[in-house]
Design a protein around this motif. Structure first.
Motif, PDB file in Angstrom:
ATOM      1  N   LEU A  69     111.125  74.943 -78.577  1.00 20.84           N
ATOM      2  CA  LEU A  69     111.441  73.924 -77.581  1.00 20.84           C
ATOM      3  C   LEU A  69     111.227  72.533 -78.149  1.00 20.84           C
ATOM      4  O   LEU A  69     110.198  72.273 -78.770  1.00 20.84           O
ATOM      5  N   GLU A  70     112.236  71.684 -77.937  1.00 21.54           N
ATOM      6  CA  GLU A  70     112.100  70.266 -78.307  1.00 21.54           C
ATOM      7  C   GLU A  70     112.413  69.463 -77.062  1.00 21.54           C
ATOM      8  O   GLU A  70     113.348  69.779 -76.342  1.00 21.54           O
ATOM      9  N   SER A  71     111.617  68.455 -76.799  1.00 22.82           N
ATOM     10  CA  SER A  71     111.860  67.691 -75.582  1.00 22.82           C
ATOM     11  C   SER A  71     111.320  66.282 -75.757  1.00 22.82           C
ATOM     12  O   SER A  71     110.885  65.900 -76.852  1.00 22.82           O
ATOM     13  N   GLU A  72     111.371  65.541 -74.666  1.00 20.70           N
ATOM     14  CA  GLU A  72     110.896  64.162 -74.683  1.00 20.70           C
ATOM     15  C   GLU A  72     110.068  63.985 -73.411  1.00 20.70           C
ATOM     16  O   GLU A  72     110.422  64.536 -72.368  1.00 20.70           O
ATOM     17  N   VAL A  73     108.983  63.255 -73.503  1.00 21.73           N
ATOM     18  CA  VAL A  73     108.109  63.088 -72.335  1.00 21.73           C
ATOM     19  C   VAL A  73     108.768  62.087 -71.383  1.00 21.73           C
ATOM     20  O   VAL A  73     108.989  60.930 -71.736  1.00 21.73           O
ATOM     21  N   ARG A  74     109.104  62.552 -70.197  1.00 24.73           N
ATOM     22  CA  ARG A  74     109.858  61.739 -69.254  1.00 24.73           C
ATOM     23  C   ARG A  74     108.937  60.899 -68.379  1.00 24.73           C
ATOM     24  O   ARG A  74     107.776  61.257 -68.180  1.00 24.73           O
ATOM     25  N   ALA A  75     109.494  59.824 -67.833  1.00 27.64           N
ATOM     26  CA  ALA A  75     108.687  58.861 -67.061  1.00 27.64           C
ATOM     27  C   ALA A  75     107.947  59.547 -65.918  1.00 27.64           C
ATOM     28  O   ALA A  75     106.777  59.259 -65.652  1.00 27.64           O
ATOM     29  N   GLU A  76     108.594  60.496 -65.254  1.00 21.73           N
ATOM     30  CA  GLU A  76     107.966  61.102 -64.068  1.00 21.73           C
ATOM     31  C   GLU A  76     106.924  62.157 -64.444  1.00 21.73           C
ATOM     32  O   GLU A  76     106.316  62.763 -63.575  1.00 21.73           O
ATOM     33  N   TRP A  77     106.696  62.387 -65.746  1.00 19.61           N
ATOM     34  CA  TRP A  77     105.677  63.344 -66.183  1.00 19.61           C
ATOM     35  C   TRP A  77     104.318  62.669 -66.399  1.00 19.61           C
ATOM     36  O   TRP A  77     103.344  63.309 -66.790  1.00 19.61           O
ATOM     37  N   ILE A  78     104.279  61.354 -66.182  1.00 22.90           N
ATOM     38  CA  ILE A  78     103.100  60.579 -66.582  1.00 22.90           C
ATOM     39  C   ILE A  78     102.112  60.447 -65.416  1.00 22.90           C
ATOM     40  O   ILE A  78     102.522  60.258 -64.277  1.00 22.90           O
ATOM     41  N   ASP A  79     100.796  60.551 -65.711  1.00 17.87           N
ATOM     42  CA  ASP A  79      99.786  60.404 -64.652  1.00 17.87           C
ATOM     43  C   ASP A  79      99.237  58.977 -64.647  1.00 17.87           C
ATOM     44  O   ASP A  79      99.697  58.102 -65.392  1.00 17.87           O
ATOM     45  N   TYR A  80      98.205  58.732 -63.828  1.00 16.87           N
ATOM     46  CA  TYR A  80      97.674  57.378 -63.683  1.00 16.87           C
ATOM     47  C   TYR A  80      96.981  56.869 -64.944  1.00 16.87           C
ATOM     48  O   TYR A  80      96.713  55.706 -65.084  1.00 16.87           O
ATOM     49  N   ASN A  81      96.659  57.766 -65.901  1.00 16.70           N
ATOM     50  CA  ASN A  81      96.077  57.310 -67.174  1.00 16.70           C
ATOM     51  C   ASN A  81      97.139  56.977 -68.213  1.00 16.70           C
ATOM     52  O   ASN A  81      96.829  56.629 -69.348  1.00 16.70           O
ATOM     53  N   GLY A  82      98.405  57.149 -67.837  1.00 11.20           N
ATOM     54  CA  GLY A  82      99.479  56.903 -68.808  1.00 11.20           C
ATOM     55  C   GLY A  82      99.732  58.097 -69.717  1.00 11.20           C
ATOM     56  O   GLY A  82     100.450  57.981 -70.719  1.00 11.20           O
ATOM     57  N   HIS A  83      99.103  59.250 -69.405  1.00 10.95           N
ATOM     58  CA  HIS A  83      99.304  60.458 -70.222  1.00 10.95           C
ATOM     59  C   HIS A  83     100.230  61.437 -69.516  1.00 10.95           C
ATOM     60  O   HIS A  83     100.381  61.372 -68.293  1.00 10.95           O
ATOM     61  N   MET A  84     100.750  62.392 -70.278  1.00 16.30           N
ATOM     62  CA  MET A  84     101.500  63.467 -69.635  1.00 16.30           C
ATOM     63  C   MET A  84     100.540  64.209 -68.711  1.00 16.30           C
ATOM     64  O   MET A  84      99.428  64.578 -69.106  1.00 16.30           O
ATOM     65  N   THR A  85     100.953  64.399 -67.454  1.00 17.23           N
ATOM     66  CA  THR A  85     100.038  64.992 -66.483  1.00 17.23           C
ATOM     67  C   THR A  85      99.915  66.518 -66.679  1.00 17.23           C
ATOM     68  O   THR A  85     100.811  67.150 -67.237  1.00 17.23           O
ATOM     69  N   ASP A  86      98.756  67.081 -66.232  1.00 15.87           N
ATOM     70  CA  ASP A  86      98.419  68.474 -66.550  1.00 15.87           C
ATOM     71  C   ASP A  86      99.534  69.480 -66.251  1.00 15.87           C
ATOM     72  O   ASP A  86      99.840  70.352 -67.061  1.00 15.87           O
ATOM     73  N   SER A  87     100.120  69.349 -65.063  1.00 22.94           N
ATOM     74  CA  SER A  87     101.085  70.374 -64.656  1.00 22.94           C
ATOM     75  C   SER A  87     102.300  70.411 -65.589  1.00 22.94           C
ATOM     76  O   SER A  87     102.954  71.429 -65.736  1.00 22.94           O
TER      77      SER A  87
END
Ligand SMILES: NC(=O)c1ccc[n+]([C@@H]2O[C@H](COP(=O)([O-])OP(=O)(O)OC[C@H]3O[C@@H](n4cnc5c(N)ncnc54)[C@H](O)[C@@H]3O)[C@@H](O)[C@H]2O)c1
Length: 492
Positions: free
Chosen positions: A345-363
């Motif tokens: 799998l290759e992907s890109e971290v999308r804007a709506e995947w980000i949490d309040y710390n600016g990181h990719m969120t757990d889910s």
């Protein structure tokens, strides 16, 4: 006709902007061409506005986003595009002139489609070079969320052009409706206009306000129309005898008739009533606010309809199947060392995947690892047909370990190592890397093969097991990952 990697847009207003957003989202590069240089910032804004709703439409793995460029040189765009979509103002002479010009610069195997709301393709292709590649591809606003595109050929249009357009539109998640015979207004605008004409009459005659007429649709027929058209709905309304009874019962009204065929005169007073009525319903909300509301419910409706595999929900479901298959195929087509973990799998971290710390969120980690597992299964033949046959792999345990920060727009890839296999169970170890190679997270997952009708674990069929066994054997020489079998705890 060629495979479409780059879409050329001719005219970048409301409709051009919508095409751009949809195509970029599904990995197609876009060259937007407009005579007005100021349309560059407009189209970039339109794409950004569309993104939040479009991003929620599906969580299936998407290819990397396409790239958007802008030019005022229509001929340069035409020379580079694999498919051209024209969206300039609805004026026949203007369209004829610009389409003829662009056709001199676009190779003959490039389909040229017009978004025209009502002009017939035979009229548009009149002065073109290679007119057989001209079709009408009539979309609906917002193009990035509504799947319908009417596909109409003119007298000179080739079947190959129609087929190539259908392939491309389907690829970007649309439902291509082939119109059998060209008529002014195609199918949908002819229907919409009939309804609108009646609205204008009733407002003009003081029978109802625009708001009341909107209520007459949104609380009733509008809800039905989202998944069944007028004809199926009337078939149901006729009881056991269906449409036949419906025609017998209401046929006489068609002769009275209830409706008026000629539109009323657009007097200043009628225009005022229409404008004041719609402003009252807007109730102080701006067009942007209303657009966001519309986009949100259009996404939600399609997701609900997907559960019933009906109408636009069926289109979304088919698109997602294709996206999962493509993600698996992208991984499978790589010439990786079979004895190394598979890069699935290759992907890109999308804007709506980000949490309040600016990181990719757990889910989202679980989603990405889940998509990698899905790609592995598809490689072994565990797909829709497998599930339709009453079999599935159920996840019984997942252990995620976070190692480094992943931020918005980071490119990421997942590698997967099979660390355990028997006829009923599959144990995998995923590693999520950032594009710069840094290991950002790992996940160990255990799956059990289940007979979904008996609701019990069951052996995998030999063909599927054989494919997984080949991967497991290739991975047998790899060191066992340090985190495998790890438990969570504070230590002593
Ligand atoms: N707005 C809708 O709801 C809708 C829906 C479906 C189809 N359409 C059709 O799509 C087409 C475009 O409609 P729109 O609403 O986007 O219009 P628009 O006015 O928003 O955009 C038209 C764009 O074309 C550009 N343009 C004008 N002349 C040009 C030329 N010679 N070369 C290149 N660009 C040129 C303008 O600068 C403008 O940016 C029309 O044919 C319309 O019938 C509109």
């Amino acid at each position: 006709m060629r495979q479409v990697k780059t879409l050329g847009l001719l005219g970048t207003g409301v409709i051009g902007g919508g095409w751009a957003a949809r195509a970029l989202h599904f990995g197609i590069d876009v060259i937007a061409a407009d005579v007005k240089p100021e349309m560059e910032s407009w189209i970039r804004g339109a794409v950004a506005n569309a993104e939040p709703a479009l991003a929620r439409l599906t969580s299936a793995p998407l290819p990397p986003k396409g790239k958007l460029s802008f030019t005022t040189d229509l001929n340069a765009m035409a020379a580079k595009a694999d498919f051209i979509q024209e969206n300039i103002p609805e004026q026949i002479e203007l369209k004829q002139r610009v389409l003829a010009q662009v056709s001199r610069h676009a190779p003959a195997d490039v389909v040229i489609a017009s978004s025209t709301s009502g002009i017939m393709p035979s009229d548009l292709q009149r002065d073109m070079v290679a007119p057989e590649r001209l079709i009408v591809g009539h979309p609906f606003n917002p193009v990035y969320l509504l799947p319908l595109v009417e596909l109409v050929g003119g007298k000179q249009t080739s079947d190959a052009a129609i087929e190539a357009a259908r392939r491309f539109y389907t690829y970007i998640g649309m439902h291509a409706l082939k119109v059998r015979k060209e008529i002014p207004g195609h199918l949908t605008d002819r229907l919409q206009e009939a309804l609108w004409r009646e609205i204008l009459h009733m407002v003009n005659d003081g029978i109802a306000t625009t708001g009341e007429l909107d209520e007459s649709i949104i609380y009733g027929p509008g809800l039905r129309w989202a998944a069944m058209g007028t004809n199926q709905i009337y078939h149901l309304a006729g009881g056991e005898a269906g449409m036949r009874h419906m025609l017998a019962q209401f046929g006489p009204c068609l002769k009275w008739p209830w409706t008026k065929l000629e539109a009323p005169e657009l007097t200043d007073s009628l225009i005022d009533k229409m404008v004041e009525g719609t402003s009252a319903t807007a109730d102080g909300r701006s067009i942007r606010e209303l657009e966001r509301l519309r986009d949100d419910y259009l996404v939600a409706i399609q997701q609900v309809l997907r559960q019933f595999d009906i109408g636009a929900g069926g289109t979304l479901k088919a698109l997602e199947t294709r996206l999962f298959n493509d993600a698996a195929a992208r991984g499978a087509s790589r010439k990786d060392d079979p004895a190394a973990p598979l890069r699935l799998l290759e992907s890109e971290v999308r804007a709506e995947w980000i949490d309040y710390n600016g990181h990719m969120t757990d889910s989202r980690y679980l989603q990405v690892f889940g998509d990698a597992s899905d790609a592995l299964w598809r490689r072994a033949g565990i797909d829709e047909a497998y599930r339709a046959a009453g079999r599935a792999l159920y996840t019984v345990e997942t252990h995620i370990n976070y190692a480094a920060e992943v931020r918005q727009a980071d490119s990421i890839y997942v590698t997967t190592q099979v660390i355990g296999l028997d006829v009923k169970r599959l144990n995998v170890f995923h590693r999520l890397h950032r594009g710069d190679g840094v290991l950002a997270a790992t996940a160990e997952q255990m799956f059990v093969n289940v007979d979904t009708k008996a609701k019990k674990s069951a052996p995998m069929p030999p063909l599927v097991y054989g494919k997984l066994e080949a991967i497991a054997k290739a991975h047998a020489g790899l060191p066992r990952p340090a985190g495998a079998g790890r438990a969570i705890g504070m230590g002593r």
